[in-house]
Design a protein around this motif. Structure first.
Motif, PDB file in Angstrom:
ATOM      1  N   ALA A 133       0.825  -1.214   0.000  1.00  0.00           N
ATOM      2  CA  ALA A 133       0.000   0.000   0.000  1.00  0.00           C
ATOM      3  C   ALA A 133       0.856   1.260   0.000  1.00  0.00           C
ATOM      4  CB  ALA A 133      -0.929  -0.009   1.217  1.00  0.00           C
ATOM      5  N   LEU A 134       1.869   1.290   0.847  1.00  0.00           N
ATOM      6  CA  LEU A 134       2.726   2.473   0.926  1.00  0.00           C
ATOM      7  C   LEU A 134       3.558   2.646  -0.342  1.00  0.00           C
ATOM      8  CD1 LEU A 134       3.884   2.213   4.654  1.00  0.00           C
ATOM      9  CD2 LEU A 134       2.417   3.975   3.645  1.00  0.00           C
ATOM     10  N   THR A 135       3.959   1.553  -0.950  1.00  0.00           N
ATOM     11  CA  THR A 135       4.689   1.649  -2.217  1.00  0.00           C
ATOM     12  C   THR A 135       3.808   2.265  -3.296  1.00  0.00           C
ATOM     13  OG1 THR A 135       5.991  -0.325  -1.656  1.00  0.00           O
ATOM     14  CG2 THR A 135       5.956   0.348  -3.962  1.00  0.00           C
ATOM     15  N   LEU A 136       2.554   1.852  -3.347  1.00  0.00           N
ATOM     16  CA  LEU A 136       1.615   2.417  -4.330  1.00  0.00           C
ATOM     17  C   LEU A 136       1.369   3.900  -4.066  1.00  0.00           C
ATOM     18  CD1 LEU A 136      -0.970  -0.506  -4.578  1.00  0.00           C
ATOM     19  CD2 LEU A 136       0.636   0.243  -6.358  1.00  0.00           C
ATOM     20  N   VAL A 137       1.230   4.269  -2.793  1.00  0.00           N
ATOM     21  CA  VAL A 137       1.039   5.678  -2.444  1.00  0.00           C
ATOM     22  C   VAL A 137       2.251   6.505  -2.881  1.00  0.00           C
ATOM     23  CG1 VAL A 137       0.880   7.305  -0.524  1.00  0.00           C
ATOM     24  CG2 VAL A 137      -0.538   5.252  -0.537  1.00  0.00           C
ATOM     25  N   THR A 138       3.434   5.997  -2.587  1.00  0.00           N
ATOM     26  CA  THR A 138       4.658   6.708  -2.969  1.00  0.00           C
ATOM     27  C   THR A 138       4.763   6.825  -4.484  1.00  0.00           C
ATOM     28  OG1 THR A 138       5.756   5.818  -1.004  1.00  0.00           O
ATOM     29  CG2 THR A 138       7.161   6.784  -2.699  1.00  0.00           C
ATOM     30  N   LEU A 139       4.441   5.746  -5.181  1.00  0.00           N
ATOM     31  CA  LEU A 139       4.488   5.762  -6.644  1.00  0.00           C
ATOM     32  C   LEU A 139       3.542   6.818  -7.195  1.00  0.00           C
ATOM     33  CD1 LEU A 139       5.471   4.521  -9.296  1.00  0.00           C
ATOM     34  CD2 LEU A 139       3.686   2.784  -9.060  1.00  0.00           C
TER      35      LEU A 139
END
Length: 300
Positions: free
Chosen positions: A213-219
Motif C-alpha cells: 500500500a505504501l509503495t503504491l502511495v509513494t508511486l
C-alpha cells in the motif's frame, strides 16, 4: 583518477553483492539443518578449526558459510582502501566503508553466539537483521560514490519514501519471528520462539500488504518525476515478487527451495527499498507531489 573511481564503484558493488549473498547462504545452512554442523565457535569442534569427517555434509556446509565471512571482509577492505585512496579520510564515503568493515566481524561474532546458544531463534533473527542493515549501508555507499546529487522532493514525498522503507524493515523483522516459530530451525534440536505460527504468519502477511500500500502511495506521489517513478516501479515489482513467493511457500507448506527463494527476495527487497531512501532529500523548495521532476541539488 577515473580508473580509481571505477575501481571504487566495483568494490562497493562487490561488498553489496557479498552481503546480499551471505543471507542466502545462511538460509542454505538453516534449510539443510546444518546450523550446528560445527557445534562450537570459533573452532568447528573443541580440537579443530575444520570439520571432522564424522560431521558429514552438515559440517562442510556450516564451515563453508563461516569461510564466506572472509570474502565479505576482503570486499569491505577493498572498498575501504579504494575510498581512502580516491576520497580521503575526511570524506563521508571513508566513514561509511569503515562502518561496513566494522560491521562484518561483528556479524561473525553474532554468528558465533547463535552456535553457542544452540540456534536461539532471537539471536538468529539478530544475525539476519544485521545483514539487512549492512545491505542498507552498502546501498548508501553506492549512492555517495556514484551520484552525489540527491533528488530534492517535497516533504510529503520524502515522508512516503521513509514510510515505505520503515514498513519494509518492519515486515522483515516480523518475518524473522515467523521463521523462529516455524520449521527449518537449522537443527532438529533447536528451540522455537513458542509463538503460534498461524498468528505470526498472518501478522507478517498484514505487514507485507502495508508495504504494498505504501509503495503504491509513494508511486502515485512521484508519478510525474520520471526517475523516481522508475525507481518506485522497480520497488513495487520487487515487493510483489517477494509477496508472491511468500504466499506460495505458505500454501505449499514452506518447502525448503521456496524458502530459499524468499531469502533471495528479501535481499533484493532490502536493496530496492533502500535506493529511493538514499537518493532523495527533503526540500521545502521542491515542487509539490505530482509536479515534474526538479533539478537535482548537491546534498551530500
Amino acid at each position: 583518477m577515473v580508473d580509481g573511481e571505477r575501481a571504487l564503484r566495483v568494490w562497493l558493488w562487490a561488498s553489496l553483492v557479498c552481503n546480499m549473498g551471505i543471507i542466502v547462504t545462511g538460509a542454505v545452512v538453516r534449510l539443510t539443518s546444518s546450523g550446528l554442523g560445527c557445534p562450537t565457535w570459533p573452532k568447528c569442534s573443541e580440537d579443530s578449526y575444520v570439520p571432522h569427517e564424522a560431521y558429514g555434509i552438515n559440517g562442510v556446509i556450516e564451515f563453508g558459510n563461516r569461510l564466506l565471512t572472509f570474502v565479505l571482509i576482503i570486499a569491505a577492505l577493498g572498498a575501504f582502501i579504494a575510498a581512502w585512496r580516491n576520497r580521503g579520510v575526511r570524506s563521508r564515503l571513508w566513514w561509511i566503508t569503515l562502518g561496513i568493515g566494522i560491521g562484518i566481524p561483528f556479524q561473525g561474532v553474532i554468528g558465533g553466539i547463535t552456535v553457542l546458544t544452540q540456534l536461539n531463534p532471537f539471536v538468529v533473527a539478530l544475525h539476519l537483521l544485521l545483514s539487512v542493515a549492512l545491505i542498507v549501508i552498502c546501498v548508501w555507499s553506492i549512492q555517495v560514490a556514484s551520484r552525489p546529487d540527491r533528488i530534492p522532493v517535497a516533504p510529503l514525498q520524502k515522508a512516503a519514501v521513509i514510510a515505505t522503507f520503515v514498513a519494509s524493515m518492519l515486515a522483515i523483522w516480523v518475518g524473522t519471528v515467523v521463521t523462529g516459530s516455524g520449521p527449518h530451525a537449522g537443527d532438529l534440536k533447536a528451540v522455537r520462539t513458542g509463538f503460534d505460527i498461524e498468528a505470526v504468519a498472518r501478522l507478517h502477511g498484514l505487514s507485507a500488504w502495508l508495504v504494498v500500500a505504501l509503495t503504491l502511495v509513494t508511486l502515485w506521489l512521484v508519478r510525474r518525476n520520471a526517475e523516481l517513478r522508475k525507481v518506485m516501479l522497480i520497488v513495487l515489482g520487487t515487493v510483489l515478487l517477494q509477496g508472491a513467493i511468500g504466499y506460495i511457500q505458505y500454501f505449499l507448506g514452506v518447502p525448503a527451495v521456496i524458502v530459499a527463494l524468499h531469502m533471495v527476495g528479501l535481499s533484493l527487497l532490502t536493496a530496492a527499498v533502500s535506493w529511493p531512501l538514499v537518493i532523495t532529500s527533503r526540500s521545502t523548495h521542491a515542487d509539490q507531489p505530482g509536479a515534474d521532476a526538479p533539478t537535482a541539488v548537491r546534498a551530500s
